[in-house]
Design an enzyme around this catalytic site. Structure first.
Site, PDB file in Angstrom:
ATOM      1  N   HIS A  55       3.175  -2.573   6.981  1.00  0.00           N
ATOM      2  CA  HIS A  55       2.010  -1.759   6.619  1.00  0.00           C
ATOM      3  C   HIS A  55       1.843  -0.629   7.630  1.00  0.00           C
ATOM      4  O   HIS A  55       2.585  -0.534   8.609  1.00  0.00           O
ATOM      5  CB  HIS A  55       0.737  -2.622   6.636  1.00  0.00           C
ATOM      6  CG  HIS A  55       0.678  -3.606   5.515  1.00  0.00           C
ATOM      7  ND1 HIS A  55      -0.049  -3.386   4.373  1.00  0.00           N
ATOM      8  CD2 HIS A  55       1.276  -4.812   5.358  1.00  0.00           C
ATOM      9  CE1 HIS A  55       0.093  -4.412   3.558  1.00  0.00           C
ATOM     10  NE2 HIS A  55       0.895  -5.299   4.128  1.00  0.00           N
ATOM     11  N   GLU A  67       1.725  -3.301  11.490  1.00  0.00           N
ATOM     12  CA  GLU A  67       0.964  -2.075  11.226  1.00  0.00           C
ATOM     13  C   GLU A  67       1.522  -0.965  12.111  1.00  0.00           C
ATOM     14  O   GLU A  67       1.455  -1.047  13.336  1.00  0.00           O
ATOM     15  CB  GLU A  67      -0.528  -2.265  11.562  1.00  0.00           C
ATOM     16  CG  GLU A  67      -1.238  -3.344  10.766  1.00  0.00           C
ATOM     17  CD  GLU A  67      -1.651  -2.911   9.363  1.00  0.00           C
ATOM     18  OE1 GLU A  67      -1.327  -1.769   8.972  1.00  0.00           O
ATOM     19  OE2 GLU A  67      -2.279  -3.727   8.669  1.00  0.00           O
ATOM     20  N   HIS A  75       0.870  -1.179   0.000  1.00  0.00           N
ATOM     21  CA  HIS A  75       0.000   0.000   0.000  1.00  0.00           C
ATOM     22  C   HIS A  75       0.905   1.226   0.000  1.00  0.00           C
ATOM     23  O   HIS A  75       1.568   1.519   0.999  1.00  0.00           O
ATOM     24  CB  HIS A  75      -0.916  -0.027   1.229  1.00  0.00           C
ATOM     25  CG  HIS A  75      -1.831  -1.215   1.233  1.00  0.00           C
ATOM     26  ND1 HIS A  75      -2.124  -1.933   2.367  1.00  0.00           N
ATOM     27  CD2 HIS A  75      -2.497  -1.816   0.213  1.00  0.00           C
ATOM     28  CE1 HIS A  75      -2.953  -2.925   2.045  1.00  0.00           C
ATOM     29  NE2 HIS A  75      -3.186  -2.875   0.744  1.00  0.00           N
ATOM     30  N   GLU A  78       1.649   4.078   2.690  1.00  0.00           N
ATOM     31  CA  GLU A  78       2.082   3.710   4.041  1.00  0.00           C
ATOM     32  C   GLU A  78       3.596   3.863   4.144  1.00  0.00           C
ATOM     33  O   GLU A  78       4.358   2.906   4.260  1.00  0.00           O
ATOM     34  CB  GLU A  78       1.578   2.296   4.362  1.00  0.00           C
ATOM     35  CG  GLU A  78       0.048   2.258   4.352  1.00  0.00           C
ATOM     36  CD  GLU A  78      -0.571   0.865   4.332  1.00  0.00           C
ATOM     37  OE1 GLU A  78       0.163  -0.127   4.484  1.00  0.00           O
ATOM     38  OE2 GLU A  78      -1.801   0.780   4.155  1.00  0.00           O
TER      39      GLU A  78
END
Ligand SMILES: [Zn+2]
Length: 401
Positions: free
Chosen positions: A282, A359, A192, A195
């Site tokens: 991420h 994350e 992504h 990010e």
């Protein structure tokens, strides 16, 4: 819709102050559409969705105008992004709440701005001290910085660099390989593209490995490390939030027979080496902490695979207080893992591996918050330096006779 500000709106006379104000997003990784920028006190913007998708939340633009004059920004279509919220997140504040944008005069040092979400639009305001100011959702990671960093890594002794494939638009999917051990460790980032936390994290990790201390040496003698710093280079050049140039969410492509070329490149390279460990980097729009999770509940999962993950968490926490172990999966861990997601596919395809999803936050962290910068490139860099410690311990555990 295009990534750039509409050309006819690029130059807007600022009648109130008798000087021009210019808003630009027509540079790589830039993203915003100008609705009306005739008044610095009421600058109205929209964030275009990624090509062919409804994904939107990344914005990144530059404003040139008089210093010392209050600028009030409104992103009019902010709430459009909320229809794509992840499931079971009702108890979590959504992405526009508590998520101040960042501003910078030099592109290096970023500070958080005051902001407000009214249910539809997202507003923030700033009195710039310089004529040119950059605004973004999070600190961007400039492509020229990425290229220079890759060159620097590739020039270091013991590092090789190769293109493991090509993106949809023909860009190189770069991989760095370092270390000499029999284990195969992998770290991948930026499926992504917005990010960018993952890029700052990898700089921290790789800088430590290239000027090795005891932990780095232990890791590199026990394992060969493959690093793919940017799985989605097209998406990043376009200033996309999540998708590649074809509008595909790469982290839903892993179980496909013919996945997007970016995922096919990484998957094929992993098939060639095997995987003992993988960290997939991420960032999450809503969480207010660093979160990691093993590939729990994939078909090949066994409860015994949980112990190495918990050890990894404890070792990471000892190396950096921003890593706090034992966070529950947001909204509850799905009973059946989604194998179209990278870290799950890897954890299932290589059943002895430790495959971890990382994350990092966009928002500030709940514990050890920093109201000036929020979660920042510097914190991401430090977290990446620290991850060498649990990776070295995991390599040592796997090397035990
Ligand atoms: Zn992601």
């Amino acid at each position: 819709m295009t990534a750039a500000a509409s050309p006819e709106l690029m130059m807007q006379p600022d009648n109130r102050n008798g000087t021009d104000m210019k808003i630009e997003a027509d540079f790589p990784t830039g993203r915003v559409e100008v609705v009306d920028a005739s008044d610095p006190g009421d600058i109205r913007l929209r964030v275009p969705a990624d090509t062919g998708t409804d994904f939107l939340c990344w914005y990144n633009f530059r404003v040139t105008g008089p210093a010392g004059v209050l600028r009030r920004f409104t992103i009019e279509n902010a709430s459009d992004s909320l229809k794509l919220r992840l499931p079971n997140r009702e108890n979590q504040a959504h992405q526009w709440l508590g998520a101040g944008p960042v501003a910078s005069a030099d592109g290096e040092n970023w500070t958080r701005l005051a902001h407000h979400f009214d249910g539809r639009a997202f507003r923030f305001w700033h009195v710039p001290r310089h004529e040119v100011t950059h605004y973004a959702k999070f600190a961007p990671y400039p492509p020229e910085r990425e290229a220079a960093f890759l060159d620097r890594c590739a020039a270091a002794p013991g590092v090789t660099r190769e293109a493991i494939g090509q993106s949809t638009e023909g860009r190189r999917i770069e991989m760095l390989r370092l270390g000499s051990g029999p284990l195969n460790f992998w770290v991948i980032a930026r499926q992504h593209p917005s990010e960018t936390q993952g890029a700052f994290f990898l700089e921290g990790m790789l800088e430590r490995l290239l000027t090795p201390d005891a932990d780095a040496r232990a890791l590199l003698s026990a394992a060969t490390l493959q690093v793919v710093p940017n799985v989605n280079p097209d998406g990043w050049m376009r200033g996309h939030t999540r998708a590649n140039a074809d509008g595909l969410n790469l982290n839903r492509e892993w179980s496909a027979d013919n996945p997007a070329p970016e995922v096919a490149a990484v998957r094929d390279a992993m098939e060639r080496t095997g995987v003992d460990f993988c960290l997939d980097c991420h960032a999450d729009n809503e969480l207010e902490y660093v979160f990691a999770w093993a590939s729990e509940n994939v078909p090949a999962w066994t409860p015994a695979r949980r112990q190495p993950f918990e050890l990894f968490e404890r070792n990471w926490a000892k190396a950096n207080p921003d890593y706090i172990p034992g966070r529950a999966y947001p909204g509850g861990c799905p009973a059946e893992a989604d194998l179209s997601m990278g870290w799950n596919w890897i954890g299932n395809r290589f059943p002895d591996s430790l495959s971890i999803l990382l994350e990092q936050p966009f928002k500030d962290v709940q514990e050890r918050p920093d109201p000036l910068t929020g979660w920042s490139p510097q914190r991401a860099h430090a977290l990446g330096r620290a991850v060498v410690v649990p990776m070295a311990a995991e390599a040592a555990r796997r090397s035990e006779p």
